[in-house]
Design an enzyme around this catalytic site. Sequence first.
Site, PDB file in Angstrom:
ATOM      1  N   LYS A   1      27.896  48.920  63.104  1.00 41.03           N
ATOM      2  CA  LYS A   1      27.750  47.490  63.513  1.00 41.03           C
ATOM      3  C   LYS A   1      26.718  47.034  64.292  1.00 41.03           C
ATOM      4  CE  LYS A   1      28.566  43.129  64.843  1.00 41.03           C
ATOM      5  NZ  LYS A   1      28.546  41.999  64.056  1.00 41.03           N
TER       6      LYS A   1
ATOM      7  N   CYS B   1      20.801  37.320  63.318  1.00 41.04           N
ATOM      8  CA  CYS B   1      22.323  36.892  63.915  1.00 41.04           C
ATOM      9  C   CYS B   1      22.341  35.603  64.078  1.00 41.04           C
ATOM     10  CB  CYS B   1      22.664  37.756  64.906  1.00 41.04           C
ATOM     11  SG  CYS B   1      24.365  36.913  65.644  1.00 41.04           S
TER      12      CYS B   1
HETATM   13  O1  RRO Z   1      28.348  39.120  64.825  1.00 38.95           O
HETATM   14  C1  RRO Z   1      28.150  38.310  64.232  1.00 38.95           C
HETATM   15  O2  RRO Z   1      28.555  37.135  64.284  1.00 38.95           O
HETATM   16  C2  RRO Z   1      27.055  38.277  63.010  1.00 38.95           C
HETATM   17  C3  RRO Z   1      25.720  39.039  63.058  1.00 38.95           C
HETATM   18 BR1  RRO Z   1      25.300  39.880  64.401  1.00 38.95          BR
HETATM   19  C4  RRO Z   1      25.047  38.893  61.904  1.00 38.95           C
HETATM   20  O3  RRO Z   1      23.803  39.555  61.926  1.00 38.95           O
HETATM   21  N1  RRO Z   1      25.510  38.073  60.744  1.00 38.95           N
HETATM   22  C5  RRO Z   1      26.494  37.542  60.777  1.00 38.95           C
HETATM   23  O4  RRO Z   1      26.960  36.940  59.700  1.00 38.95           O
HETATM   24  N2  RRO Z   1      27.358  37.387  62.044  1.00 38.95           N
END
Ligand code: RRO
Length: 312
Positions: free
Chosen positions: A44, A131
Amino acid sequence: AVLKTEFLGQKYENPFMNASGVHCLTVNELDELKRSKAGAFITKSATTLERAGNPEPRYYATALGSINSMGLPNKGFQYYLDYVVDYQKNDSDGKAPFFSVAGMSRDENINILKIIQRSDFQGVTELNLSCPNVPGKPQVGYDFQMTEQILTQVFEFFRKPLGVKLPPYFDFAHFDIVANILNKFPLAYVNCVNSVGNGLYVDAASESVVIKPKNGFGGIGGDYIKPTALANVRAFYTRLNPTIKVIGTGGIASGQDAFEHLLCGATMLQVGTALYEEGISVFERLEKELKEVMTQKGYKTIEEFRGQLRTL
Ligand code: RRO
């Protein structure tokens, strides 16, 4: 047909991985990926400190895909660094995890990458520039100047294999600008694409949004985004210096979807929504289906057709 794939000098049994964010928050989930049929896997996206992320509900599956606004929940960068370094010492199964990093500022990214550079980690690092879900933090990949600044600073000291996770782009002018920037750096790969940012899913029956953060806005994944993902894989495959590989992510839920990404030029393939919905058995199914597509077409290896998309 065989799915063996070489990527950055490493050999993998098959090209399939999880997309960062799905099934990779905890050591338990990462160990499940290790034991699965995935060819490789990724942690993650990590920040310096542990984060709880956005309030729930923050992920919702629809008939055609998913919407999420997780908000970068993660156990903090040291937790994942310990995991990947420990893996390197104790497991020699050839599917060592990639390490995803998503600092909330340029300085935070630089600081995290400096620690990775000094660490014993010898694997692949993926810098998430896309993100869409942290309120008040725009996607870095849409700020071309900031993207170039970060990469300039990173490559002053970073000497380990580094890829970047990009947001989807929607215009040839943007493909050209971003590819020109990326070609200035010794990048190992680009990963196309992150979720299509800030979509809105409406449930007509309840006359409501379906996730809580950001009044229901969130990143879209799944079937909805496959044509956009394929376009980005193809656009970067045809524009980047051939030493920069492409990872395909977006709408891979069948062997045929995987085949299409490979035809467009992807080397590794990441699975997000389909993994979330189906669990880790998705990898076994995708491998079986991709082999069936290849056999039916008379291909024995992926190298025979990778990137060979025809135009009219
Ligand atoms: O954690 C998120 O909300 C998230 C991330 Br970091 C990302 O790069 N892409 C996404 O769809 N959700």
